[in-house]
Design a protein around this motif. Sequence first.
Motif, PDB file in Angstrom:
ATOM      1  N   ALA A 195       0.938  -1.024   0.065  1.00 55.71           N
ATOM      2  CA  ALA A 195      -0.047   0.027   0.151  1.00 55.71           C
ATOM      3  C   ALA A 195       1.014   1.103  -0.059  1.00 55.71           C
ATOM      4  O   ALA A 195       1.965   1.353   0.441  1.00 55.71           O
ATOM      5  N   GLN A 239      -9.907  -1.157   9.804  1.00 55.89           N
ATOM      6  CA  GLN A 239     -10.083  -0.280   8.574  1.00 55.89           C
ATOM      7  C   GLN A 239     -10.434  -1.098   7.178  1.00 55.89           C
ATOM      8  O   GLN A 239     -10.437  -0.408   6.039  1.00 55.89           O
ATOM      9  N   GLY A 240     -10.798  -2.313   7.092  1.00 58.47           N
ATOM     10  CA  GLY A 240     -11.249  -3.055   5.988  1.00 58.47           C
ATOM     11  C   GLY A 240     -10.146  -3.542   4.872  1.00 58.47           C
ATOM     12  O   GLY A 240     -10.498  -3.779   4.096  1.00 58.47           O
ATOM     13  N   PHE A 241      -8.969  -3.540   5.533  1.00 53.31           N
ATOM     14  CA  PHE A 241      -8.019  -4.295   4.860  1.00 53.31           C
ATOM     15  C   PHE A 241      -8.093  -5.681   4.973  1.00 53.31           C
ATOM     16  O   PHE A 241      -8.479  -6.223   5.783  1.00 53.31           O
ATOM     17  N   ARG A 264      -5.821  -1.485  -0.186  1.00 53.24           N
ATOM     18  CA  ARG A 264      -7.043  -1.668   0.189  1.00 53.24           C
ATOM     19  C   ARG A 264      -7.749  -2.587  -1.049  1.00 53.24           C
ATOM     20  O   ARG A 264      -7.532  -1.894  -2.237  1.00 53.24           O
ATOM     21  N   GLY A 265      -8.499  -3.404  -0.926  1.00 46.84           N
ATOM     22  CA  GLY A 265      -9.286  -4.156  -2.111  1.00 46.84           C
ATOM     23  C   GLY A 265      -8.281  -5.263  -2.844  1.00 46.84           C
ATOM     24  O   GLY A 265      -8.640  -5.971  -3.654  1.00 46.84           O
ATOM     25  N   ALA A 303      -3.540   3.918   6.203  1.00 47.10           N
ATOM     26  CA  ALA A 303      -4.720   3.163   6.472  1.00 47.10           C
ATOM     27  C   ALA A 303      -5.897   4.142   7.043  1.00 47.10           C
ATOM     28  O   ALA A 303      -6.539   3.524   7.740  1.00 47.10           O
ATOM     29  N   PRO A 340       1.048  -3.261   5.210  1.00 44.70           N
ATOM     30  CA  PRO A 340      -0.272  -3.660   4.400  1.00 44.70           C
ATOM     31  C   PRO A 340      -0.164  -3.674   3.048  1.00 44.70           C
ATOM     32  O   PRO A 340       0.330  -2.891   2.295  1.00 44.70           O
ATOM     33  N   TYR A 351      -5.626  -2.763  10.677  1.00 44.87           N
ATOM     34  CA  TYR A 351      -5.827  -2.785   9.533  1.00 44.87           C
ATOM     35  C   TYR A 351      -7.212  -3.647   9.221  1.00 44.87           C
ATOM     36  O   TYR A 351      -7.998  -3.309   8.177  1.00 44.87           O
ATOM     37  N   GLU A 352      -7.493  -4.498   9.886  1.00 45.31           N
ATOM     38  CA  GLU A 352      -8.853  -5.102  10.111  1.00 45.31           C
ATOM     39  C   GLU A 352      -9.912  -4.133  10.289  1.00 45.31           C
ATOM     40  O   GLU A 352     -10.838  -4.421   9.684  1.00 45.31           O
TER      41      GLU A 352
END
Length: 688
Positions: free
Chosen positions: A430, A622-624, A680-681, A525, A677, A619-620
């Motif tokens: 990232a 925040q949706g990573f 994202r996605g 993040a 990380p 990270y979890e």
Amino acid sequence: MAFWDTLLRKQQELSTTVPLNLDVGQASYPDVNYENFAAEGYAKNEIVHACIRELATSAASPRYYVQAPSQDGGSVEVETGLLYDLTSKPNPYSDWYSFIERLVTFLMVAGNAYAIKERARSDQVSALYLLRPDRVSIVAGDYGAESYVYTVGGKEYGVEARDMCHLALPNPGGDIYGLSPLQVAARTVNLDLNMTDFAKVYFQNAGVPSGLLKVKRRLTSQEEASTIRARWRSQFGAVNNFHRIAILDDDAEYQPMSNSPKDMELSGLHNLTESRICAVFGVPPILVGANVGLQRSTFSNYREARLAFHSETLEPMVARILRYFNRNLFDEYGTNETLTVDWAAMRSVLDDQAATTTRLTALFAGGILTLNETREALGFDAVSDGALRRIPSSIFEVAEGQEAAPVAVDAEPIEQAHPALAQIKAPRVAPRGMILRRRLIEEREEETDGLAAKVLRHFRGVRNRADGVLGRHMERQTAETKDYPFATSDMLPPIETGNLSRILEAAYRKVSKKTFGAVNDVGVAGTLDWSDKLPTVSRILTQASTRAAMIHRTTDKAISKIIQVGLERGYSIEQVARGVPDDKFPGIRSALTETENRSRLIARTEVMRTQNQTTVGFYEEQGFGYVRADDVDGDPDDTFVDPGDGRTCAERHGRIYTLDDAALVDDHPNGTLNWTPMPRGFKPEGTA
């Protein structure tokens, strides 16, 4: 604001002009009869006596000890000095257990407890003596007690306020005296006593209620009526005439005039009085054998009642006693020493072994503990090939037709369960991920330096404590070597594990908060406020006690082994303490000599674990979905295989992990692992 300023100013003016007590300057006495409470309540009523005994013995049972602040921000137990001597033996005629037992008994009967301080010529307190509450009266001042008067044998003795420790229960209707629980329960206690007396009289009369003896003929005089009554009583009254048969002719009839116990429902009344008395004292009826409690006496109910009594009654009362001594005694010396209590032994009794076994079995079944870790926690010895950890099927996907089965710690790498991951070439992380990585590594070194110093001081304190214990025993040792007058727990007591746990928890809190700040500042993040209520942070903080016990476990086993070998070889206490170099026997002091290198290793490991668990949780939140393992210092010759993923450090470096898989990897002590990380996605190639 003007309203509050005016109100506070009026309160200050009032406090300087109006005394808070009535009868200022005169000795006043409580409005209760202590002798009646002691004689009729404590000495005659079984439930009152049982409740007070339960409170007194329970309050005296935990281990009281003196503690002082340590240089690392924690606390250490003090085992020397005047305050330690007072709390070990308050006077020549009483030990601490009996002192607390009597203090609580006085407090529950009278609502007040008094301890007078005996001072040496140096003005320091040399002994504490409990005084009977009914012999003490208080001379009220404007704000509390001005002095005390102790009356015994018709003589009065004045006692200065600073020489008296007065503990009183809350009393909203009194200025200086406490409210006795027996005063609150007096009517109920009297009712219970009256029912007991009624039952006694009833059975003394052979279980026959009082009645009326009617004769059909007219009595000529009162003397004739008295003669008939006396004759009836002589034949059918008193214990010796129980169950005699009465024969009446046609002109006489016996008619009962009172109710039987069954008609009066005495059993229900007894249950009512027992439950109310127990409620006043805060003691569950089942604990004192009251009938109302025994009607529902199952093991589960008893255990829940014991737990409720411990948390709702006993702990608050002991806390009141601690504040009482710290305010009246310890504050005199200004040494920052305080009296506290260790509940460990009592709580271990409360802990249900069956529930503990179920909990540990669930942890093993869930893949949290290995087989040997579970056996050790249950008190069993380790077994060969016990480094076995079950991996539930919910943790990773399995190939079609493959069954989830127990997997050894050195099991095959995780990509066999995730074939798509085996071929992944690490793509770009990232944005700003590498900047975050460098910052976390810098902060890791800073926090390691600080924690290493605290861990080293902790271990030196443990060693000094053990030196003192061993030194005392070496001074009075004998030639007898069948057993030693100390155990492993004397060298490394549970309180030291608690001290280390507090050091680690403070470090976890600081590191996790600092890691949140770093991730927020770099912006890799998004932003997330740190809170100890977050699941990730809460999970990290609650690990402190387990990690402290694990760190001490190695030393504990080494000491136990040294003591065992010393007994087998017939070594003296001094040899066990200092070792026998010619026999390559290290000794206890050697086992407790923690080097700077080991302290730093522990510190680096704990800081690394906290940082990594914090970032993965961040990270979890925040949706990573994925992170990359960066372990650039991984040595190809390092053969340590982490139980979380079945890889060495060198094998792990540069690979992609899901957050769930990353959370399972602890890395070995002194490791350098860092999680960076992925965008994202991000989705690995070959996955949906």
